[in-house]
Scaffold this motif. Structure first.
Motif, PDB file in Angstrom:
ATOM      1  N   SER A 205     -33.116  -1.695  -1.396  1.00 54.67           N
ATOM      2  CA  SER A 205     -32.333  -0.685  -2.105  1.00 54.67           C
ATOM      3  C   SER A 205     -31.720   0.298  -1.099  1.00 54.67           C
ATOM      4  O   SER A 205     -32.140   0.369   0.061  1.00 54.67           O
ATOM      5  CB  SER A 205     -33.215   0.050  -3.117  1.00 54.67           C
ATOM      6  OG  SER A 205     -33.767   1.187  -2.545  1.00 54.67           O
TER       7      SER A 205
ATOM      8  N   PRO B  94     -39.434   3.311  -9.271  1.00 54.14           N
ATOM      9  CA  PRO B  94     -38.250   2.744  -8.602  1.00 54.14           C
ATOM     10  C   PRO B  94     -38.642   1.727  -7.530  1.00 54.14           C
ATOM     11  O   PRO B  94     -39.769   1.761  -7.020  1.00 54.14           O
ATOM     12  CB  PRO B  94     -37.591   3.975  -7.968  1.00 54.14           C
ATOM     13  CG  PRO B  94     -38.642   5.004  -7.908  1.00 54.14           C
ATOM     14  CD  PRO B  94     -39.628   4.726  -8.984  1.00 54.14           C
ATOM     15  N   PRO B  95     -37.725   0.822  -7.182  1.00 55.20           N
ATOM     16  CA  PRO B  95     -38.073  -0.252  -6.233  1.00 55.20           C
ATOM     17  C   PRO B  95     -38.390   0.239  -4.832  1.00 55.20           C
ATOM     18  O   PRO B  95     -39.004  -0.476  -4.066  1.00 55.20           O
ATOM     19  CB  PRO B  95     -36.818  -1.141  -6.220  1.00 55.20           C
ATOM     20  CG  PRO B  95     -35.736  -0.334  -6.808  1.00 55.20           C
ATOM     21  CD  PRO B  95     -36.360   0.662  -7.707  1.00 55.20           C
ATOM     22  N   TRP B  96     -37.995   1.456  -4.509  1.00 54.60           N
ATOM     23  CA  TRP B  96     -38.251   1.962  -3.156  1.00 54.60           C
ATOM     24  C   TRP B  96     -39.584   2.690  -3.070  1.00 54.60           C
ATOM     25  O   TRP B  96     -39.924   3.238  -2.023  1.00 54.60           O
ATOM     26  CB  TRP B  96     -37.120   2.889  -2.703  1.00 54.60           C
ATOM     27  CG  TRP B  96     -36.670   3.861  -3.752  1.00 54.60           C
ATOM     28  CD1 TRP B  96     -35.594   3.714  -4.574  1.00 54.60           C
ATOM     29  CD2 TRP B  96     -37.287   5.103  -4.101  1.00 54.60           C
ATOM     30  NE1 TRP B  96     -35.496   4.792  -5.415  1.00 54.60           N
ATOM     31  CE2 TRP B  96     -36.528   5.668  -5.151  1.00 54.60           C
ATOM     32  CE3 TRP B  96     -38.405   5.800  -3.654  1.00 54.60           C
ATOM     33  CZ2 TRP B  96     -36.848   6.882  -5.752  1.00 54.60           C
ATOM     34  CZ3 TRP B  96     -38.729   7.013  -4.238  1.00 54.60           C
ATOM     35  CH2 TRP B  96     -37.951   7.533  -5.279  1.00 54.60           C
ATOM     36  N   PHE B  97     -40.351   2.714  -4.147  1.00 51.04           N
ATOM     37  CA  PHE B  97     -41.629   3.426  -4.137  1.00 51.04           C
ATOM     38  C   PHE B  97     -42.769   2.462  -3.874  1.00 51.04           C
ATOM     39  O   PHE B  97     -42.793   1.383  -4.445  1.00 51.04           O
ATOM     40  CB  PHE B  97     -41.840   4.121  -5.486  1.00 51.04           C
ATOM     41  CG  PHE B  97     -43.218   4.724  -5.638  1.00 51.04           C
ATOM     42  CD1 PHE B  97     -43.542   5.905  -5.009  1.00 51.04           C
ATOM     43  CD2 PHE B  97     -44.194   4.077  -6.389  1.00 51.04           C
ATOM     44  CE1 PHE B  97     -44.810   6.444  -5.135  1.00 51.04           C
ATOM     45  CE2 PHE B  97     -45.466   4.622  -6.507  1.00 51.04           C
ATOM     46  CZ  PHE B  97     -45.768   5.809  -5.892  1.00 51.04           C
ATOM     47  N   PRO B  98     -43.791   2.812  -3.101  1.00 48.23           N
ATOM     48  CA  PRO B  98     -43.909   4.039  -2.313  1.00 48.23           C
ATOM     49  C   PRO B  98     -43.178   3.919  -0.973  1.00 48.23           C
ATOM     50  O   PRO B  98     -43.099   2.834  -0.413  1.00 48.23           O
ATOM     51  CB  PRO B  98     -45.407   4.153  -2.083  1.00 48.23           C
ATOM     52  CG  PRO B  98     -45.890   2.743  -2.110  1.00 48.23           C
ATOM     53  CD  PRO B  98     -44.993   1.987  -3.040  1.00 48.23           C
ATOM     54  N   ILE B  99     -42.711   5.039  -0.498  1.00 42.38           N
ATOM     55  CA  ILE B  99     -42.088   5.093   0.829  1.00 42.38           C
ATOM     56  C   ILE B  99     -43.202   4.909   1.858  1.00 42.38           C
ATOM     57  O   ILE B  99     -44.248   5.541   1.729  1.00 42.38           O
ATOM     58  CB  ILE B  99     -41.394   6.455   1.047  1.00 42.38           C
ATOM     59  CG1 ILE B  99     -40.314   6.659  -0.021  1.00 42.38           C
ATOM     60  CG2 ILE B  99     -40.804   6.554   2.439  1.00 42.38           C
ATOM     61  CD1 ILE B  99     -39.778   8.086  -0.061  1.00 42.38           C
ATOM     62  N   PRO B 100     -43.084   4.089   2.870  1.00 42.46           N
ATOM     63  CA  PRO B 100     -41.921   3.330   3.292  1.00 42.46           C
ATOM     64  C   PRO B 100     -42.066   1.842   2.997  1.00 42.46           C
ATOM     65  O   PRO B 100     -42.111   1.044   3.922  1.00 42.46           O
ATOM     66  CB  PRO B 100     -41.916   3.581   4.794  1.00 42.46           C
ATOM     67  CG  PRO B 100     -43.388   3.580   5.146  1.00 42.46           C
ATOM     68  CD  PRO B 100     -44.130   4.010   3.917  1.00 42.46           C
ATOM     69  N   ILE B 101     -42.107   1.467   1.755  1.00 40.84           N
ATOM     70  CA  ILE B 101     -42.191   0.031   1.444  1.00 40.84           C
ATOM     71  C   ILE B 101     -40.880  -0.634   1.832  1.00 40.84           C
ATOM     72  O   ILE B 101     -39.821   0.003   1.788  1.00 40.84           O
ATOM     73  CB  ILE B 101     -42.504  -0.195  -0.051  1.00 40.84           C
ATOM     74  CG1 ILE B 101     -42.952  -1.629  -0.259  1.00 40.84           C
ATOM     75  CG2 ILE B 101     -41.317   0.141  -0.937  1.00 40.84           C
ATOM     76  CD1 ILE B 101     -43.605  -1.863  -1.588  1.00 40.84           C
ATOM     77  N   TYR B 102     -40.964  -1.909   2.203  1.00 37.26           N
ATOM     78  CA  TYR B 102     -39.744  -2.629   2.551  1.00 37.26           C
ATOM     79  C   TYR B 102     -38.938  -2.816   1.270  1.00 37.26           C
ATOM     80  O   TYR B 102     -39.435  -3.323   0.281  1.00 37.26           O
ATOM     81  CB  TYR B 102     -40.071  -3.985   3.170  1.00 37.26           C
ATOM     82  CG  TYR B 102     -38.829  -4.788   3.463  1.00 37.26           C
ATOM     83  CD1 TYR B 102     -38.106  -4.540   4.611  1.00 37.26           C
ATOM     84  CD2 TYR B 102     -38.365  -5.735   2.570  1.00 37.26           C
ATOM     85  CE1 TYR B 102     -36.944  -5.238   4.873  1.00 37.26           C
ATOM     86  CE2 TYR B 102     -37.207  -6.439   2.824  1.00 37.26           C
ATOM     87  CZ  TYR B 102     -36.508  -6.183   3.980  1.00 37.26           C
ATOM     88  OH  TYR B 102     -35.353  -6.878   4.233  1.00 37.26           O
ATOM     89  N   SER B 103     -37.703  -2.367   1.281  1.00 38.82           N
ATOM     90  CA  SER B 103     -36.895  -2.463   0.076  1.00 38.82           C
ATOM     91  C   SER B 103     -35.446  -2.652   0.481  1.00 38.82           C
ATOM     92  O   SER B 103     -34.973  -2.078   1.447  1.00 38.82           O
ATOM     93  CB  SER B 103     -37.059  -1.167  -0.721  1.00 38.82           C
ATOM     94  OG  SER B 103     -35.997  -1.015  -1.612  1.00 38.82           O
TER      95      SER B 103
ATOM     96  N   MET C  98     -31.807   3.512  -1.336  1.00 38.98           N
ATOM     97  CA  MET C  98     -32.470   4.819  -1.305  1.00 38.98           C
ATOM     98  C   MET C  98     -33.117   5.191   0.028  1.00 38.98           C
ATOM     99  O   MET C  98     -32.978   6.328   0.478  1.00 38.98           O
ATOM    100  CB  MET C  98     -33.492   4.918  -2.451  1.00 38.98           C
ATOM    101  CG  MET C  98     -32.858   5.146  -3.801  1.00 38.98           C
ATOM    102  SD  MET C  98     -31.675   6.505  -3.780  1.00 38.98           S
ATOM    103  CE  MET C  98     -32.772   7.877  -4.033  1.00 38.98           C
TER     104      MET C  98
ATOM    105  N   GLN D 207     -44.651  -6.978   6.073  1.00 36.97           N
ATOM    106  CA  GLN D 207     -43.721  -5.890   6.376  1.00 36.97           C
ATOM    107  C   GLN D 207     -44.228  -5.157   7.610  1.00 36.97           C
ATOM    108  O   GLN D 207     -45.387  -4.714   7.635  1.00 36.97           O
ATOM    109  CB  GLN D 207     -43.699  -4.939   5.169  1.00 36.97           C
ATOM    110  CG  GLN D 207     -42.955  -3.657   5.396  1.00 36.97           C
ATOM    111  CD  GLN D 207     -43.147  -2.674   4.237  1.00 36.97           C
ATOM    112  OE1 GLN D 207     -43.616  -3.041   3.162  1.00 36.97           O
ATOM    113  NE2 GLN D 207     -42.817  -1.422   4.484  1.00 36.97           N
TER     114      GLN D 207
ATOM    115  N   ALA E 278     -29.698   3.744  -7.607  1.00 37.41           N
ATOM    116  CA  ALA E 278     -29.664   3.626  -6.151  1.00 37.41           C
ATOM    117  C   ALA E 278     -30.390   2.375  -5.683  1.00 37.41           C
ATOM    118  O   ALA E 278     -30.137   1.884  -4.600  1.00 37.41           O
ATOM    119  CB  ALA E 278     -30.283   4.858  -5.519  1.00 37.41           C
TER     120      ALA E 278
ATOM    121  N   LEU F 281     -48.930   3.163   1.443  1.00 38.31           N
ATOM    122  CA  LEU F 281     -48.467   2.009   0.680  1.00 38.31           C
ATOM    123  C   LEU F 281     -49.567   1.476  -0.231  1.00 38.31           C
ATOM    124  O   LEU F 281     -49.319   1.030  -1.342  1.00 38.31           O
ATOM    125  CB  LEU F 281     -47.995   0.894   1.620  1.00 38.31           C
ATOM    126  CG  LEU F 281     -46.724   1.170   2.413  1.00 38.31           C
ATOM    127  CD1 LEU F 281     -46.419   0.038   3.373  1.00 38.31           C
ATOM    128  CD2 LEU F 281     -45.544   1.376   1.470  1.00 38.31           C
TER     129      LEU F 281
ATOM    130  N   VAL G 146     -30.080  -3.098  -5.758  1.00 37.39           N
ATOM    131  CA  VAL G 146     -30.384  -4.367  -5.084  1.00 37.39           C
ATOM    132  C   VAL G 146     -31.897  -4.477  -4.993  1.00 37.39           C
ATOM    133  O   VAL G 146     -32.506  -4.165  -3.992  1.00 37.39           O
ATOM    134  CB  VAL G 146     -29.765  -4.402  -3.666  1.00 37.39           C
ATOM    135  CG1 VAL G 146     -29.707  -5.825  -3.162  1.00 37.39           C
ATOM    136  CG2 VAL G 146     -28.385  -3.786  -3.671  1.00 37.39           C
TER     137      VAL G 146
END
Lengths: 514, 324
Positions: free
Chosen positions: B187, B176-185, B189, A218, A16, A229, A19
């Motif tokens: 992806s 995964p690249p989307w971790f931790p939420i809410p990092i700018y990604s 997800m 960000q 998922a 974060l 990208v």
């Protein structure tokens, strides 16, 4: 946990996320901000997010170093005229703009003329009002003349220099595309300005040699999300810094293996302002009784963490703070007595004198940190002396209109932040442009006028200390506290120095270890 | 001959929708312009000289009265010019900023509604007629999906962060690249998570499920289906055709709910959609951006409802006869 299931979930996450972000490597410094930068054009960088970003992209002529002294940036040396009516700068040679164009004296002259152009409308325009003219002296020399004598004038040249070649004239609009794709001489250049992030890459030809490869800001408005974060990533994959940690989140990182708490100084202090146009608040005994009823130490510890309670309009680290003046200690008995003596009698739980009831509208900016909790604390404390305050929480734009423009409030609470020098003239002089409380005191005006007229810095300091004592006595505001402010930083960062107000002035010296 | 009343009905509906949109845009414009505090207040710190504020107000078009301002805006927007952003992205065309963000939001909302429809229909077919066994299964689902979508979003983000840290990171797997939420990604997800939060929250999924199950049951018991069955023909096609109308009605009726919740959910997952832009622009009192986006949201709801009505009329001529 079933490992086959876990592997499936990890694979799903990876698919998922096909990208992957282009900047996801060890040399990217990521940090969240509460607000989105409105403009990266220095004149219009009015919010703190923009101020911090502009610090990475542009250079000033001089900056304030770690010791608090003035140090050259785009200027290598300077000489102040004997009559303090002008200054000459020698500029750094070999500097180029991010697009490769050489930097020269023309850019400095252009910046000053653009700032003085009547059609260039921006909020900080008054900071340039002391400048009469700027003239280039060769390619790397600038002479600036003033319209009045100026104490330590070099400290007023902290503003950022703009590239003349990027503009068609000295009239600059906040709508200029330059605000989103700026060209500076600073350590980082803008790579991408998206809806909620700005990506910068190191300027390899920068004279200060930046050690971090890229920066990514960000926009993360939620403070709890910012902490997530930093906390969950452990400074590994997520952000490497949270600019301002709320006091309640500080304990999360006190014994952290991956995050260090970095205290830094901000030239800012909290206040509770009285509207002096309100008849009963124009009475000194009422203001004094209110200030004696409020237990600042208790409110500070309960809602904001560590800091210093103040007795006047300066932070304790300021050269102007008068340590002879002690902060008022809470004293309910004396507060009640003051109101009794002034003729305010208890009637239905609220003190009243004739038609005057001590019942006030307390206007609060919704964006003020811990504002609601602080108000409830103050409300409970004031109730004990028969003063009733009712809150009106309004959003930021409305607050500015209601309190600062329309002056429709009795009491309010807020914070003043200063760039470097705490200039309180606009706040307390009866003609001051920031005197929104309608305060007028001839003695205070006299001290402020004398301070502004003197060329002697020592004398100026004395005037400020005298002012401190006078304001502590007369209570135009109830001076509350200055906070100990902490950033949460990844332990991978080295060489960190956080500049008050601008934050990133020395960022080119920061390192990100693998 | 059937086409004429249909075209007339379509034209009538189109004219009504245009009127509705103009009326809505007037209310939105006036609400934003008359709200206390404006874009000048939002960007002017204390001490900004009055002449600077007056110049800014003139530059922002705030010096003209709201009614004149509205008609000027209406004339411009009729030819596709919704003005320029004042504070959010100064000088940039409203549509240049809003449209890409809006497309993402509409796609997210549309796919969420579609996912809720497919899952709701699947579950309705699977469970069949209501009974004690079904109630055991559906009762907890009602409770779980009753929470507002923003609560689901917050809990989901916290839970996912905990899960990745406790099992993926500690287990030595690559995070995964989307971790931790809410990092700018970049992806997909975060969009998937946001869709899940909207689907599971606000009772959306169970609402779809209930509607579809009720429609299915009533169709199965309908006389014409019994007749079809008696002839020995397959009923699936007939049922599916007759489900289109309630599905379309349900879709257009639930779209406003989803477009409302997406604003907050996008904020929680730091998605760069129209909800995020709308909230930020409102905070900055950037009225051309707020009005432009609000009109886009309203227009989408009106257009989807119009399409649903027209398709309904095509499938079921009784709708036209009723004046629909």
């Amino acid at each position: 946990m079933n490992h086959r299931l876990l592997r499936c979930l990890v694979a799903f996450g990876a698919i998922a996320g096909v990208v992957a972000p282009a900047l996801a490597d060890d040399q990217v410094f990521r940090y969240p901000e509460d607000t989105r930068p409105t403009s990266l054009l220095p004149f219009f960088a009015e919010d703190m997010t923009s101020v911090r970003m502009v610090e990475l992209i542009f250079d000033p002529l001089v900056f304030i170093n770690k010791r608090g002294d003035v140090e050259g940036a785009l200027a290598t040396s300077w000489k102040v005229d004997a009559d303090q009516m002008g200054i000459s700068f020698v500029l750094r040679e070999g500097v180029t703009w991010h697009d490769g164009t050489p930097f020269s004296a023309d850019d400095v002259v252009f910046t000053l003329r653009a700032a003085r152009d009547p059609k260039t409308v921006f909020n900080a325009k008054a900071k340039f009002s002391f400048i009469k003219e700027a003239v280039a002296q060769g390619q790397y020399g600038v002479k600036v003349t003033f319209n009045r004598p100026v104490n330590e004038p070099e400290r007023r040249f902290l503003f950022k220099i703009l590239p003349k070649h990027a503009f068609s004239g000295t009239t600059i609009s906040r709508k200029d595309k330059f605000a989103r794709s700026p060209i500076g001489t600073g350590a980082f250049k803008v790579d991408k300005f998206s809806l909620r992030s700005v990506e910068l890459t190191a300027n390899t030809s920068y004279w200060g040699n930046p050690k971090i490869g890229a920066v990514m800001m960000q926009h993360t408005p939620d403070k709890a999300a910012q902490v997530n974060l930093l906390q969950y990533s452990g400074g590994k994959a997520g952000v490497q810094a949270v600019i301002f940690l709320q006091p309640k989140n500080i304990p999360l990182f006190e014994n952290s293996d991956t995050v260090v708490l970095e205290p830094y100084h901000t030239v800012s202090w909290w206040y509770m302002a009285y509207n002096h146009k309100e008849k009963s608040l124009a009475d000194l005994p009422v203001r004094e009784a209110i200030s004696l009823a409020i237990n600042r130490e208790e409110l500070l510890a309960a809602h904001l963490g560590r800091g210093d309670t103040l007795s006047g309009p300066f932070t304790e680290s300021s050269p102007f703070y008068n340590f002879q003046v002690e902060p008022r200690e809470p004293d309910l008995e004396r507060a009640r007595q003051l109101l009794e003596d002034a003729g305010y009698k208890m009637k239905g739980g609220v003190r009243t004198k004739g038609r005057q009831r001590l019942k006030f509208k307390f206007v609060m900016d919704k964006e003020l940190a811990s504002g609601q909790e602080l108000f409830l604390g103050i409300q409970a404390q004031l109730k004990k002396i028969g003063v009733q305050v009712d809150a009106e929480y309004v959003d930021h734009a409305r607050y500015r209109e209601q309190v600062f423009t329309k002056k429709s409030f009795d009491l309010t609470m807020n914070v003043w932040s200063f760039e470097e020098v705490e200039d309180v003239y606009p706040l307390f002089h009866s003609t001051g442009v920031m005197n929104f409380i309608g305060y007028s005191n001839k003695d205070v005006d006299g001290i402020l006028d004398a301070a502004q007229a003197t060329k002697d810095y020592k004398k100026y300091k004395e005037y400020m200390k005298e002012l401190h004592a006078k304001l502590s006595e007369d209570l135009p505001y109830f001076f509350l506290w200055s906070l100990d402010v902490y950033s949460g930083l990844s332990k991978k960062l080295a060489g960190v120095f956080i500049q008050p107000y601008y934050y990133f002035t020395s960022f080119h010296e920061w390192e990100l270890r693998p | 001959m059937r086409a004429v009343p249909l075209i007339l009905a379509a034209l009538r509906r189109l004219a009504g929708s245009a009127g509705l949109l103009i009326g809505a845009s007037f209310i939105i414009y006036m609400t934003v312009r008359l709200a206390p505090g404006d874009a000048v207040d939002a960007i002017s710190p204390m001490g900004t000289p009055p002449e600077v504020k007056a110049q800014l107000a003139a530059e922002f078009g705030l010096d003209r009265d709201p009614v004149t301002g509205y008609f000027a805006w209406l004339a411009r927007s009729a030819v596709g010019d919704f003005g320029e952003s004042l504070v959010f992205s100064p000088g940039e065309s409203v549509m240049a900023v809003a449209l890409p963000a809006f497309k993402r939001t509409v796609l997210l909302s549309g796919l969420t509604l579609l996912a809720a429809l497919v899952l709701g229909l699947g579950l309705a077919i699977l469970l069949g007629e209501p009974g004690p066994r079904q109630q055991v299964l559906t009762a907890p689902a009602y409770v779980l999906t009753a929470a507002p979508s923003f609560v689901v979003a917050v809990l989901f983000a916290q839970g996912m962060n905990w899960f990745v840290q406790a099992f993926v990171e500690q287990g030595g797997y690559e995070t995964p690249p989307w971790f931790p939420i809410p990092i700018y990604s970049e992806s997909l997800m975060p969009y998937v998570f946001a869709g899940f939060a909207m689907l599971a929250g606000d009772g959306l999924f169970m609402d779809w499920f209930n509607t579809l199950r009720a429609e299915l049951l009533s169709l199965k018991q309908a006389q014409f289906i019994t007749a079809v069955r008696a002839k020995g023909a397959r009923t699936v096609g007939h049922i599916a055709r007759n489900l289109v109308v309630p599905v379309l009605s349900g879709f257009s009726a639930r779209l406003p709910l989803v477009l409302g919740s997406v604003v907050i959910v996008e904020y929680i997952f730091t998605l760069d959609g129209a909800g995020y832009v709308l909230l930020e622009a409102s905070r900055a009192r950037d009225f051309p951006m707020v009005v432009g986006l609000s009109v886009l949201f309203t227009a989408t709801i009106i257009v989807v409802s119009l399409i649903a009505d027209l398709v309904r009329a095509l499938i079921d001529p009784r709708e036209v006869a009723r004046g629909g």
